[in-house]
Design an enzyme around this catalytic site. Structure first.
Site, PDB file in Angstrom:
ATOM      1  CG  HIS A  79      -1.551   1.337   1.531  1.00 35.34           C
ATOM      2  ND1 HIS A  79      -2.605   1.860   0.809  1.00 35.34           N
ATOM      3  CD2 HIS A  79      -1.257   2.269   2.473  1.00 35.34           C
ATOM      4  CE1 HIS A  79      -2.937   3.042   1.304  1.00 35.34           C
ATOM      5  NE2 HIS A  79      -2.133   3.317   2.308  1.00 35.34           N
ATOM      6  CG  ASP A 108       5.905  17.477 -26.915  1.00 33.67           C
ATOM      7  OD1 ASP A 108       6.105  17.078 -25.757  1.00 33.67           O
ATOM      8  OD2 ASP A 108       5.252  16.820 -27.748  1.00 33.67           O
ATOM      9  CD1 TRP A 144       6.318   3.472   3.921  1.00 30.17           C
ATOM     10  CD2 TRP A 144       7.643   4.149   2.256  1.00 30.17           C
ATOM     11  NE1 TRP A 144       6.702   4.761   4.179  1.00 30.17           N
ATOM     12  CE2 TRP A 144       7.517   5.207   3.170  1.00 30.17           C
ATOM     13  CE3 TRP A 144       8.437   4.352   1.110  1.00 30.17           C
ATOM     14  CZ2 TRP A 144       8.146   6.436   3.000  1.00 30.17           C
ATOM     15  CZ3 TRP A 144       9.065   5.584   0.953  1.00 30.17           C
ATOM     16  CH2 TRP A 144       8.908   6.610   1.887  1.00 30.17           C
ATOM     17  CB  SER A 172      10.046   5.627 -14.284  1.00 32.73           C
ATOM     18  OG  SER A 172       8.948   6.448 -14.528  1.00 32.73           O
ATOM     19  CB  SER A 173      11.296   9.219 -10.521  1.00 30.37           C
ATOM     20  OG  SER A 173      10.447   8.274 -10.040  1.00 30.37           O
ATOM     21  CG  HIS A 256      12.682  14.742   5.382  1.00 29.35           C
ATOM     22  ND1 HIS A 256      11.679  14.309   6.207  1.00 29.35           N
ATOM     23  CD2 HIS A 256      12.405  16.037   5.120  1.00 29.35           C
ATOM     24  CE1 HIS A 256      10.854  15.296   6.466  1.00 29.35           C
ATOM     25  NE2 HIS A 256      11.271  16.360   5.820  1.00 29.35           N
ATOM     26  CD  GLU A 258       9.763  10.036  -2.767  1.00 28.83           C
ATOM     27  OE1 GLU A 258      10.703  10.340  -3.523  1.00 28.83           O
ATOM     28  OE2 GLU A 258       8.628   9.704  -3.163  1.00 28.83           O
ATOM     29  CE1 TYR A 260       8.792  18.998   3.496  1.00 29.38           C
ATOM     30  CE2 TYR A 260      11.127  18.535   3.664  1.00 29.38           C
ATOM     31  CZ  TYR A 260       9.933  18.874   4.256  1.00 29.38           C
ATOM     32  OH  TYR A 260       9.883  19.091   5.598  1.00 29.38           O
ATOM     33  CB  SER A 271       0.642  28.912  -5.915  1.00 25.87           C
ATOM     34  OG  SER A 271       1.210  28.546  -4.687  1.00 25.87           O
ATOM     35  CG  HIS A 305      12.803  14.709  11.205  1.00 26.00           C
ATOM     36  ND1 HIS A 305      12.599  15.925  10.599  1.00 26.00           N
ATOM     37  CD2 HIS A 305      12.257  13.799  10.375  1.00 26.00           C
ATOM     38  CE1 HIS A 305      11.964  15.739   9.465  1.00 26.00           C
ATOM     39  NE2 HIS A 305      11.745  14.466   9.309  1.00 26.00           N
ATOM     40  CG  HIS A 306      12.228  10.285   9.148  1.00 24.90           C
ATOM     41  ND1 HIS A 306      10.899  10.178   8.830  1.00 24.90           N
ATOM     42  CD2 HIS A 306      12.689  11.337   8.434  1.00 24.90           C
ATOM     43  CE1 HIS A 306      10.573  11.109   7.945  1.00 24.90           C
ATOM     44  NE2 HIS A 306      11.642  11.827   7.692  1.00 24.90           N
ATOM     45  CB  THR A 331       5.755  25.165   5.650  1.00 23.04           C
ATOM     46  OG1 THR A 331       6.941  24.418   5.378  1.00 23.04           O
ATOM     47  CG2 THR A 331       4.569  24.397   5.141  1.00 23.04           C
ATOM     48  CE  LYS A 334       6.136  26.990  -0.806  1.00 19.05           C
ATOM     49  NZ  LYS A 334       5.663  27.655  -2.019  1.00 19.05           N
ATOM     50  NE  ARG A 453       4.145   3.528  10.822  1.00 17.27           N
ATOM     51  CZ  ARG A 453       5.047   4.132  10.021  1.00 17.27           C
ATOM     52  NH1 ARG A 453       6.033   4.845  10.547  1.00 17.27           N
ATOM     53  NH2 ARG A 453       4.961   4.018   8.721  1.00 17.27           N
TER      54      ARG A 453
END
Lengths: 528, 199
Positions: A79, A108, A144, A172-173, A256, A258, A260, A271, A305-306, A331, A334, A453
């Site tokens: 998931h 294009d 994951w 791909s990314s 991390h 990732e 963002y 925006s 921080h993880h 943040t 924004k 979790r």
């Protein structure tokens, strides 16, 4: 002038593209590829969502009733992988493909053939990942985040398939990101300076640089997992001089930035939408650009921080705590800019605007719970509980996914040439809004009360809230089928959309007719 | 080549194409670089751990006995042991803790017994908690410096000679030294999945 009309005739002629499947397999058109990305990501959203339904069904009651714990673990793992790499990221790439050339006045994407590849290897990657679920011993079951040694010593035999699928998704990314950077830097229409680019383009440019910086690190991480498991290296095995904590450092150095990658394009979407329905210019354009850039830079110095509970020295914990809290400053800039844009605007509340406002409110809630998690001493209590699950679902579902929904409603008239059904859209919005909060808000309380979790079973005192969460989950899952109906109806027909269906909308894409012609700006537009 | 590209060629084509390729090449080299950086993080992490004492990896294997003793205070060193999965040994410290003056040379023993019916080679991997204290724990002799081979049923007392640096911060009064024994009977490079299978 005569040469121009000759080109136009030429292009008309070229519009006769190959029919049937081959059109889609061979296409190098940014709109075709964008459409395929969006359809693919929605399909993945449904598959990943179905897995979430299995998770919530199992957690509806304490005890084990529907699935085996090992299968439950596979569901939580896949998931997560599907939603991150299959739903959110391809949806943003699809939006980038559709919108960036139109927004910057390019015909294009810069590298159309690479574009075709970067899409078509994606279904292969997910076919490999999903097929691993049917192998003997099951698919990936280590979360994951695939922490070693769960993904090495104790991993199922199918782990090689997991590793290769991540490699392909990464390629791909990366190809997509290179294409975006080259397009934005080289293909802007004359007069489109960097500080005149729409914010969606800006946020995607910065996202693409993040992708280029960290996706190769993810590739290195999974390669180390592969060689540790199958080829006898000891990157993460203490017996051979490695260190499992090293895995977490390398993974989160990717992980991390990732997160963002999955939210910066949302900022660009919001925006665009908030000013359109406030009928005002975006408040603080340049501060938005600088805020995005600072968030991206800060994302490289907060990864640990993880890992507050891995036994880091106090000085390091304080460093990562303060850096993490610092991110709330750009943040906050924004969020205040969006609110200031709405201030004294003449607001209307069409579906895209509703999703955008919900994004601002609910993403901020997710941001606040993130701020709570950033406090090191408190994190020891919250770590690995449902509080974390609530936090990242608020920023990813009501954040990233809501912004993608907002974008879909906002640009659907441009893509299809038809208006979507507004009342169905509003129904989708309200059903989603209510159910998503029933789904994720009680998870905060579950987490604070200590529910861990990634467990298929839990203590009895968590039963009531889990039942509520599951009901919210089923309702949210069903609500997304309304979206499917809206999109299909809109693609098939409906009220014809004018070139600019939203009164306050700004940007080059609205100067083109709806639906947008197969080839965008064949002659560069004039930028005022 | 598509007509649409031709139309671009008419105005900006060739120049744009080469500009695109140059930028694409630069970005691809950035990707190769970042892939390398992912691997470079492995030695970087080791260096960082050595310098800062992050993670409680024992780094002071200087093998020189202490000379200065700080008799004004005592520090307690606790011992804990475990065996990794697939390691058929019993492994226990002979004492659970010792109270020592910083700078005092001390010997402690750990007892290992091979409970399997095969000869097994073991390697102990140490870790210190709190991590920062690893900078002040000095081992002059340790069984963890080399591998041990025990025949079936054999027992051995394994010695550790250490001292705690007198520079250890005042607020650290208790340290925990943990050893995990790994089965390294096959060459170290074999993954542990295979080791379990071999048993």
């Amino acid at each position: 002038m005569s040469t121009l009309s000759a080109i136009d005739e030429h292009n008309d002629h070229h519009d006769h593209k190959p029919k049937g499947m081959m059109r889609w397999i061979l296409t190098t058109n940014h709109k075709d590829i964008g459409t395929m990305y969006l359809i693919f990501s929605f399909l993945m959203f449904l598959i990943g969502g179905a897995m979430a339904m299995i998770i919530r069904a199992e957690l509806y009651q304490p005890g084990l009733q529907i699935v085996e714990p090992n299968f439950f673990n596979q569901m939580t793992t896949v998931h997560g992988l599907i939603m991150v790499f299959g739903a959110v990221m391809p949806a943003f790439t699809g939006l980038a493909n559709w919108l960036i050339p139109m927004m910057i006045g390019a015909p294009d994407m810069a590298l159309p053939r690479m574009n075709n590849w970067s899409f078509w290897i994606l279904p292969m990657a997910f076919a490999i990942l999903l097929s691993s679920l049917f192998m003997e011993g099951g698919g990936p079951n280590f979360g994951w985040t695939f922490y070693a040694p769960l993904s090495t010593t104790y991993a199922p035999d199918s782990t090689a398939l997991f590793v290769f699928s991540i490699h392909i998704m990464g390629i791909s990314s990366i190809l997509g990101a290179i294409n975006v950077v080259v397009t934005i830097i080289n293909m802007r229409a004359p007069g489109m300076s960097y500080m005149k680019m729409p914010l969606f383009v800006w946020t995607w440019l910065i996202t693409a640089f993040l992708l280029i910086a960290v996706m190769p690190v993810l590739a290195a991480t999974v390669t180390m997992v592969l060689t540790d498991k199958y080829f006898g290296t000891s990157f993460f095995a203490a017996a051979g001089g490695g260190d499992p904590v090293l895995f977490q450092h390398i993974f989160w150095f990717f992980g991390h930035p990732e997160v963002y990658i999955m939210i910066l394009p949302s900022f660009g979407i919001i925006s665009a939408i908030v000013p359109a329905f406030s009928r005002k210019k975006l408040f603080g354009y340049s501060s938005m650009v600088y805020a995005t850039a600072s968030i991206a830079l800060l994302s490289f110095v907060v990864w640990a921080h993880h890992m507050f509970t891995t036994g880091m020295p106090v000085a390091a914990e304080l460093f990562f705590m303060y850096c993490t809290m610092l991110i709330s400053v750009p943040t906050g800039v924004k969020v205040f800019n969006w609110v200031a844009t709405m201030w004294r605007g003449s607001l209307t509340f069409e579906t895209p605007m509703l999703f955008a406002i919900a994004f601002i409110v609910l993403f901020t809630i997710g941001g606040f719970s993130g701020l709570m998690l950033a406090i090191t001493p408190a994190d020891f209590q919250y770590h690995d509980t449902y509080f974390v699950v609530a936090h990242f679902h608020y920023v990813l579902v009501t954040g990233a996914i809501f912004s993608i929904m907002a974008a879909a409603y906002y640009w659907l008239p441009k893509w299809t040439g038809n208006m979507y059904n507004e009342s169905l859209g509003k129904l989708h919005f309200w059903a989603s809004l209510i159910s998503v909060n029933v789904l994720f808000f009680p998870m905060h309380f579950l987490g604070l009360a200590g529910m861990p979790r990634r467990v298929p079973d839990y203590a009895l005192q968590f039963a009531d809230f889990n039942q509520l969460v599951s009901i919210g989950g089923f309702a949210f899952g069903l609500s997304q089928l309304i979206f499917l109906v809206v999109v299909i109806k809109c693609a098939r027909g409906g009220e014809k959309a004018p070139a600019k269906p939203w009164e306050g909308a700004e940007g080059l894409e609205w100067d083109m007719p709806s639906p947008a012609p197969y080839h965008s700006h064949t002659t560069p537009p004039v930028i005022k | 080549m598509s007509d649409e590209k031709k139309s671009r060629d008419a105005s900006t084509g060739a120049a744009l194409k080469s500009k695109n390729s140059v930028l694409m090449a630069k970005l691809f080299s950035a990707i190769v670089l970042m892939f390398g950086f992912g691997y470079a993080l492995v030695p970087l992490y080791d260096v960082l751990c050595e310098v800062t004492g992050i993670n409680g990896r024992l780094v002071n294997d200087n093998r020189e006995a202490s000379t200065a003793v700080d008799e004004s205070r005592m520090v307690r060193l606790q011992f804990t042991t475990s065996v990794a999965p697939g390691m058929p040994w019993q492994f226990k410290p002979k004492v659970n803790y010792v109270d020592v003056h910083p700078g005092e040379n001390t010997v402690v023993y750990f007892k290992a017994t091979n409970q399997s019916n095969l000869a097994v080679t073991g390697q102990a991997v140490p870790s210190v908690s709190p991590g920062i204290a690893s900078l002040y724990l000095n081992k002059t002799e340790c069984f963890c410096f080399e591998q041990q081979i025990l025949n079936s049923g054999e027992s051995v007392d394994m010695g550790l000679v250490f001292f705690i640096s007198p520079e250890i911060p005042q607020d650290i009064r208790t340290l925990t030294l943990s050893y995990t024994l790994f089965n390294v009977t096959q060459p170290i490079s074999k993954p542990s999945g295979d080791l379990q299978a071999a048993l």
